[in-house]
Write a protein that holds these residues in place. Structure first.
Motif, mmCIF file in Angstrom:
data_model
loop_
_atom_site.group_PDB
_atom_site.id
_atom_site.type_symbol
_atom_site.label_atom_id
_atom_site.label_comp_id
_atom_site.label_asym_id
_atom_site.label_seq_id
_atom_site.Cartn_x
_atom_site.Cartn_y
_atom_site.Cartn_z
ATOM 1 N N LEU A 50 43.672 45.614 46.836
ATOM 2 C CA LEU A 50 42.592 45.301 45.897
ATOM 3 C C LEU A 50 42.930 45.806 44.497
ATOM 4 O O LEU A 50 42.766 45.081 43.510
ATOM 5 C CB LEU A 50 41.286 45.930 46.388
ATOM 6 N N ALA A 51 43.422 47.029 44.407
ATOM 7 C CA ALA A 51 43.761 47.605 43.108
ATOM 8 C C ALA A 51 44.890 46.823 42.431
ATOM 9 O O ALA A 51 44.825 46.524 41.239
ATOM 10 C CB ALA A 51 44.146 49.077 43.269
ATOM 11 N N VAL A 52 45.916 46.481 43.210
ATOM 12 C CA VAL A 52 47.034 45.715 42.643
ATOM 13 C C VAL A 52 46.540 44.348 42.171
ATOM 14 O O VAL A 52 46.912 43.883 41.091
ATOM 15 C CB VAL A 52 48.179 45.576 43.669
ATOM 16 N N GLY A 53 45.692 43.708 42.959
ATOM 17 C CA GLY A 53 45.140 42.415 42.568
ATOM 18 C C GLY A 53 44.323 42.495 41.293
ATOM 19 O O GLY A 53 44.427 41.631 40.420
ATOM 20 N N LEU A 54 43.506 43.530 41.178
ATOM 21 C CA LEU A 54 42.711 43.709 39.962
ATOM 22 C C LEU A 54 43.596 43.896 38.736
ATOM 23 O O LEU A 54 43.331 43.322 37.671
ATOM 24 C CB LEU A 54 41.762 44.893 40.108
ATOM 25 N N VAL A 55 44.646 44.684 38.878
ATOM 26 C CA VAL A 55 45.573 44.902 37.760
ATOM 27 C C VAL A 55 46.255 43.593 37.385
ATOM 28 O O VAL A 55 46.413 43.280 36.194
ATOM 29 C CB VAL A 55 46.599 46.002 38.104
ATOM 30 N N MET A 56 46.642 42.810 38.391
ATOM 31 C CA MET A 56 47.298 41.535 38.108
ATOM 32 C C MET A 56 46.354 40.566 37.398
ATOM 33 O O MET A 56 46.766 39.883 36.445
ATOM 34 C CB MET A 56 47.830 40.920 39.399
ATOM 35 N N VAL A 57 45.106 40.503 37.838
ATOM 36 C CA VAL A 57 44.133 39.632 37.180
ATOM 37 C C VAL A 57 43.871 40.103 35.755
ATOM 38 O O VAL A 57 43.824 39.298 34.819
ATOM 39 C CB VAL A 57 42.823 39.562 37.995
ATOM 40 N N TRP A 58 43.719 41.396 35.578
ATOM 41 C CA TRP A 58 43.504 41.948 34.228
ATOM 42 C C TRP A 58 44.685 41.618 33.317
ATOM 43 O O TRP A 58 44.511 41.175 32.182
ATOM 44 C CB TRP A 58 43.292 43.465 34.312
ATOM 45 N N ALA A 59 45.920 41.806 33.839
ATOM 46 C CA ALA A 59 47.116 41.524 33.044
ATOM 47 C C ALA A 59 47.186 40.032 32.681
ATOM 48 O O ALA A 59 47.526 39.682 31.543
ATOM 49 C CB ALA A 59 48.370 41.952 33.799
ATOM 50 N N ALA A 60 46.859 39.180 33.636
ATOM 51 C CA ALA A 60 46.890 37.736 33.359
ATOM 52 C C ALA A 60 45.880 37.379 32.275
ATOM 53 O O ALA A 60 46.175 36.571 31.378
ATOM 54 C CB ALA A 60 46.605 36.956 34.642
ATOM 55 N N LYS A 61 44.702 37.973 32.337
ATOM 56 C CA LYS A 61 43.688 37.695 31.311
ATOM 57 C C LYS A 61 44.149 38.208 29.947
ATOM 58 O O LYS A 61 43.893 37.573 28.919
ATOM 59 C CB LYS A 61 42.353 38.326 31.702
ATOM 60 N N GLN A 62 44.806 39.362 29.921
ATOM 61 C CA GLN A 62 45.293 39.909 28.652
ATOM 62 C C GLN A 62 46.386 39.027 28.055
ATOM 63 O O GLN A 62 46.542 38.971 26.837
ATOM 64 C CB GLN A 62 45.833 41.332 28.865
ATOM 65 N N LEU A 63 47.141 38.355 28.919
ATOM 66 C CA LEU A 63 48.214 37.505 28.449
ATOM 67 C C LEU A 63 47.733 36.095 28.094
ATOM 68 O O LEU A 63 48.524 35.255 27.701
ATOM 69 C CB LEU A 63 49.327 37.429 29.498
ATOM 70 N N GLY A 64 46.442 35.847 28.267
ATOM 71 C CA GLY A 64 45.888 34.581 27.831
ATOM 72 C C GLY A 64 45.560 33.579 28.912
ATOM 73 O O GLY A 64 45.266 32.429 28.614
ATOM 74 N N ALA A 65 45.616 33.977 30.155
ATOM 75 C CA ALA A 65 45.308 33.032 31.246
ATOM 76 C C ALA A 65 43.821 32.760 31.322
ATOM 77 O O ALA A 65 42.991 33.477 30.855
ATOM 78 C CB ALA A 65 45.797 33.597 32.584
#
Length: 65
Positions: A50-65
């Protein structure tokens, strides 16, 4: 917002479908190994995922997804 949710759910279904289609026997082995783990370790594994998934989603949003 709904577009992102649909995209995420679609990607999850694609990945899970690939596992079932390409390696069904491997999936059985993984499930058997998970069944042997104590519930506390399975819970910890789930929380880590769950934590890894949240970080990945956050990173994707920061990169413009």
């Amino acid at each position: 917002m709904i577009e992102t949710l649909l995209l995420a759910l679609g990607l999850v279904l694609i990945v899970e479908g690939l596992v079932y289609a390409l390696a069904p026997s491997l999936l059985e082995q993984i499930l058997a190994a998970l069944a042997q783990l104590p519930p506390d370790q399975r819970r910890l594994l789930g929380l880590a995922s769950l934590a890894v998934g949240l970080v990945m989603v956050w990173a994707a949003k920061q990169l413009g997804a």
